[in-house]
Motif scaffolding. Structure first.
Motif, PDB file in Angstrom:
ATOM      1  N   LEU A   1      53.795  11.396  28.386  1.00 22.42           N
ATOM      2  CA  LEU A   1      52.425  11.388  27.863  1.00 22.42           C
ATOM      3  C   LEU A   1      51.558  12.486  28.475  1.00 22.42           C
ATOM      4  N   GLU A   2      51.931  12.970  29.650  1.00 22.68           N
ATOM      5  CA  GLU A   2      51.149  14.022  30.308  1.00 22.68           C
ATOM      6  C   GLU A   2      51.745  15.402  30.085  1.00 22.68           C
ATOM      7  N   PHE A   3      52.719  15.539  29.186  1.00 28.12           N
ATOM      8  CA  PHE A   3      53.359  16.821  28.858  1.00 28.12           C
ATOM      9  C   PHE A   3      54.073  17.445  30.050  1.00 28.12           C
ATOM     10  N   GLU A   4      54.546  16.617  30.958  1.00 28.47           N
ATOM     11  CA  GLU A   4      55.343  17.112  32.074  1.00 28.47           C
ATOM     12  C   GLU A   4      56.810  17.041  31.647  1.00 28.47           C
ATOM     13  N   GLU A   5      57.218  18.026  30.845  1.00 27.44           N
ATOM     14  CA  GLU A   5      58.499  17.943  30.153  1.00 27.44           C
ATOM     15  C   GLU A   5      59.680  17.952  31.109  1.00 27.44           C
ATOM     16  N   ASP A   6      59.634  18.784  32.155  1.00 27.92           N
ATOM     17  CA  ASP A   6      60.747  18.831  33.100  1.00 27.92           C
ATOM     18  C   ASP A   6      60.888  17.496  33.827  1.00 27.92           C
ATOM     19  N   GLU A   7      59.753  16.930  34.253  1.00 29.05           N
ATOM     20  CA  GLU A   7      59.791  15.639  34.934  1.00 29.05           C
ATOM     21  C   GLU A   7      60.303  14.546  33.989  1.00 29.05           C
ATOM     22  N   ALA A   8      59.855  14.616  32.733  1.00 30.35           N
ATOM     23  CA  ALA A   8      60.307  13.620  31.758  1.00 30.35           C
ATOM     24  C   ALA A   8      61.810  13.715  31.539  1.00 30.35           C
ATOM     25  N   SER A   9      62.327  14.940  31.453  1.00 26.13           N
ATOM     26  CA  SER A   9      63.766  15.131  31.252  1.00 26.13           C
ATOM     27  C   SER A   9      64.558  14.600  32.435  1.00 26.13           C
ATOM     28  N   LYS A  10      64.062  14.838  33.655  1.00 25.50           N
ATOM     29  CA  LYS A  10      64.745  14.330  34.850  1.00 25.50           C
ATOM     30  C   LYS A  10      64.750  12.804  34.865  1.00 25.50           C
ATOM     31  N   ALA A  11      63.602  12.216  34.543  1.00 23.58           N
ATOM     32  CA  ALA A  11      63.519  10.750  34.526  1.00 23.58           C
ATOM     33  C   ALA A  11      64.436  10.171  33.453  1.00 23.58           C
ATOM     34  N   LEU A  12      64.515  10.844  32.312  1.00 31.48           N
ATOM     35  CA  LEU A  12      65.391  10.380  31.236  1.00 31.48           C
ATOM     36  C   LEU A  12      66.845  10.410  31.678  1.00 31.48           C
ATOM     37  N   GLN A  13      67.244  11.475  32.362  1.00 29.83           N
ATOM     38  CA  GLN A  13      68.619  11.573  32.842  1.00 29.83           C
ATOM     39  C   GLN A  13      68.921  10.469  33.848  1.00 29.83           C
ATOM     40  N   ALA A  14      67.917  10.153  34.678  1.00 23.96           N
ATOM     41  CA  ALA A  14      68.119   9.150  35.722  1.00 23.96           C
ATOM     42  C   ALA A  14      68.353   7.757  35.157  1.00 23.96           C
ATOM     43  N   CYS A  15      67.794   7.477  33.979  1.00 30.90           N
ATOM     44  CA  CYS A  15      67.955   6.126  33.423  1.00 30.90           C
ATOM     45  C   CYS A  15      68.873   6.091  32.202  1.00 30.90           C
ATOM     46  N   ARG A  16      69.517   7.224  31.889  1.00 32.72           N
ATOM     47  CA  ARG A  16      70.317   7.303  30.663  1.00 32.72           C
ATOM     48  C   ARG A  16      71.446   6.282  30.624  1.00 32.72           C
ATOM     49  N   GLU A  17      72.163   6.131  31.754  1.00 30.56           N
ATOM     50  CA  GLU A  17      73.330   5.257  31.741  1.00 30.56           C
ATOM     51  C   GLU A  17      72.962   3.780  31.692  1.00 30.56           C
ATOM     52  N   SER A  18      71.900   3.411  32.397  1.00 32.18           N
ATOM     53  CA  SER A  18      71.591   1.991  32.540  1.00 32.18           C
ATOM     54  C   SER A  18      70.492   1.503  31.609  1.00 32.18           C
ATOM     55  N   PHE A  19      69.724   2.422  31.032  1.00 30.13           N
ATOM     56  CA  PHE A  19      68.619   2.039  30.158  1.00 30.13           C
ATOM     57  C   PHE A  19      68.660   2.936  28.921  1.00 30.13           C
ATOM     58  N   PRO A  20      69.416   2.556  27.897  1.00 26.35           N
ATOM     59  CA  PRO A  20      69.558   3.426  26.724  1.00 26.35           C
ATOM     60  C   PRO A  20      68.249   3.594  25.963  1.00 26.35           C
ATOM     61  N   ILE A  21      67.946   4.838  25.634  1.00 25.70           N
ATOM     62  CA  ILE A  21      66.793   5.186  24.806  1.00 25.70           C
ATOM     63  C   ILE A  21      67.296   6.126  23.728  1.00 25.70           C
TER      64      ILE A  21
END
Length: 654
Positions: free
Chosen positions: A466-486
């Motif tokens: 929501l804050e347009f922090e795209e790199d941070e968002a991508s890192k957070a997405l990778q961190a939860c990819r396996e256990s929290f599917p989006i």
């Protein structure tokens, strides 16, 4: 305290008389043994003895499943497998609700019982009067899907599962002594607390669970210290979405329910759907618990009891308007305190609804004044979510600090995180600190999400997105990819298929949309059609009003403070991505109008923050394609948002 009523080796079970086992089962229970329960146990014992004869292993009877507040009939540990067995006495068929029940038992153990995380768990439903051959037996035993078994085929199923399973023989003592780390939903947690459990009983044993206990203990010490020193205090409990702020408040309130005690507390919320859903859930649970114990409790009586536990803040406010005396409670816990009304909204309401002209206090100022009527001591606990104001007139946490200017004897307790921009406390907090009225305590902040037990990075992902922090968002997405599917899609039908395929047992799922999502009607989503939160959140898969049907939708106003296991968030053109930032729109008449008000823009962003942080296990986001023939649904309204979400790395659903 042990989690089971009876446990022994299979060999010892064969040599132990029924009356000895019944005595241990009865002695372990909390209530008198009913004839129906005695007969059920005897029938189960006969089946277990007959079908397990000659096997090595252990049998555990009446094993507690903490998150669900119930007990599985039997656990059989033999070879490399754990068999989770539920009996339905006298049943000739396999009821869907019973299948979900035993499935839930297996999921609960898999998720929350540490020794079971990597074991082969085999849920089995036995209909005791089912004919041979009527069950469902064939599959590999590593998918947590229930096997439907007539009594005569239990031995065959156990042998088949063992033959298909690799791994060492399970040590039953290690399994029984393993740590249980449940993560209940707020509905489950409230029910468990109302039954008399503590927050330690129903929370995880990891750092997040320890944080919850520490925060609860800190608030309790502040309350007791205020009483002992005859002081008035206000403390602010902060935390990430789903961290357990409401649970802290409910725990304190549940610890002090005696109206004759000077620590008598009241839990207050202005969130109507939350109050109604929790009250109904607790009433239903109380009726069910009474029935299980051979008692009869009318739902109306149960609801009356529950109303003392959870109250609507507006009713509390109105009572204080009518009665100038101090309220009976010395302690008031305000859930979602950041949503309290500012002076303008409060005065308008008082004039319009209560015929009180020239009302001169904001909601926080009036509520503090009510507790300030006590001549000795009082404590207010504000449970605060950052970026959670979603409606006109919700003043944010700064309204509370502005109100404290008028109450210079009140002591203030905060976490250091409260001073971060996310909570926006305003300049008044600095003035209070200068006056020496503020105590900073790190333990008043809940740092980890209890909601997303499979991923701790979801709230960080949503904030960054929501804050347009795209790199941070991508890192957070990778961190939860396996256990929290989006996943991301443009097709609502595919989204519904995906969410149904992901959910297991009675895991709850539903469709969420912004309250301003006016142009989803071509997708059979009518945001103005009222949804009944009680039916939507609590009723089962056979009720068309429930979330399971994926027909009625909930908005940020219905879902805030509550949660689902899986969510389908449908993104309309009211909140659009652009290179210059989010663009906010309101649909009026036949067209979208641009929103320029800073407050309304903030509310709309917060609405999507709420929608995107309601899932416990995973979510699908739907951004419709639009329609070039419809000026109100032009593809240009939707495409940039979809492309932005995809650029972060959210997988596109095939």
């Amino acid at each position: 305290m042990r989690r089971y009523y009876f446990a022994s080796s299979i060999a010892n079970l064969q040599n132990t008389a029924d009356h000895a086992i019944l005595g241990e089962l009865t002695g372990s229970g909390e209530f008198a043994l009913l004839p129906t329960q005695r007969d059920a146990w005897l029938h189960q014992l006969a089946i277990v003895r007959n079908q397990l004869r000659g096997l090595d292993g252990h049998v555990i009877l009446e094993y507690a499943i903490p998150r669900m507040g119930s007990r599985v009939d039997a656990i059989v540990i033999t070879g490399p497998c754990v068999f989770i067995i539920e009996f339905k006495a006298g049943a000739t068929t396999f009821d869907t609700a019973a299948i979900d029940q035993v499935h839930d038992y297996a999921l609960d153990l898999h998720y929350f019982h540490e020794p079971s995380h990597n074991l082969v768990l085999v849920p089995i439903l036995i209909a005791t009067s089912a004919k041979p051959g009527s069950g469902r037996l064939t599959r590999r035993p590593d998918r947590l899907e229930p096997l439907l078994v007539p009594p005569s085929e239990l031995r065959e199923v156990i042998a088949g599962a063992i033959s298909l399973s690799d791994g060492p023989v399970i040590n039953a003592d290690d399994w029984l002594n393993g740590r249980y780390s449940p993560t209940p939903t707020i509905v489950e947690a409230a029910a468990a607390l109302f039954r008399g459990h503590s927050v330690e009983d129903i929370s995880r044993s990891d750092a997040a669970g320890e944080s919850l206990k520490t925060t609860s203990d800190t608030v309790a010490r502040i309350i007791e210290g205020s009483r002992d020193r005859s002081q008035k205090s206000i403390c602010f409990v902060t935390g990430v979405p789903g961290a357990g702020k409401t649970l802290v408040g409910l725990n304190i309130a549940n610890s002090h329910t005696d109206q004759n005690s000077d620590l008598y507390s009241v839990f207050l919320s202005g969130n109507g759907p939350l109050v109604n859903v929790l009250r109904e859930a607790l009433a239903r649970d109380a009726v069910r618990q009474a029935a299980d114990n051979g008692e009869k409790l009318k739902k109306g009586e149960a609801r009356s009891r529950v109303k003392q536990f959870i109250q609507n803040v507006h009713h509390f406010r109105d009572d204080c308007l009518l009665d100038p005396r101090p309220p009976i409670e010395h302690v008031a816990l305000f859930d979602e305190a950041q949503r309290a009304w500012n002076l303008t909204q409060t005065a308008a309401f008082m004039s319009r609804k209560r015929n009180l002209q020239n009302f001169s206090q904001s909601e926080p100022e009036f509520l503090i004044s009510c507790l300030d009527r006590h001549g000795d001591w009082a404590t207010i606990v504000c449970l605060v979510g950052g970026g959670q104001e979603i409606n006109t007139g919700e003043g944010g946490i700064q309204e509370w600090f502005e109100a404290l200017r008028s109450f210079d004897t009140w002591h203030v307790y905060i976490s250091p995180q409260l001073e971060e921009p996310e909570f926006d406390p305003g300049a008044t907090l600095t003035d209070l600190e200068t006056e020496g009225r503020v105590t900073i305590d790190e333990s008043l902040h809940l740092f980890a999400s209890m909601r997303s037990f499979r991923a701790e990075n979801v709230s960080h992902l949503v904030r960054s997105l929501l804050e347009f922090e795209e790199d941070e968002a991508s890192k957070a997405l990778q961190a939860c990819r396996e256990s929290f599917p989006i996943v991301l899609t443009r097709d609502l039908k595919k989204a519904k298929q995906w969410i149904r395929s992901q959910a297991r047992g009675s895991e709850r799922y539903g469709v969420l949309v912004s309250s301003a999502a006016e142009r989803l009607r071509p997708h059979a989503i009518h945001v103005r059609a009222p949804v009944d939160p009680i039916h939507w959140f609590l009723d089962g898969k056979d009720d068309v009003r429930s979330s399971y049907y994926l027909e009625d939708v909930a908005t940020e106003f219905h879902i805030q403070g509550l949660e689902l296991d899986w969510t389908c968030v449908v993104w309309d053109a009211d909140f659009r991505f652009s290179d210059s930032g989010w663009q906010n729109y309101d649909f009026v008449g036949t067209r979208w109008n641009r929103i320029r008000s800073e407050d309304r823009m903030r509310y709309q962003k917060n609405a999507y923050r709420v929608l995107l942080t309601r899932a416990r296990q995973g979510m699908v986001v739907v951004v419709p394609e639009g329609d070039s023939s419809d000026a109100t649904r032009a593809p240009a309204f939707y495409d940039p948002t979809f492309e932005y979400l995809a650029s972060i790395g959210i997988p596109i659903l095939a």
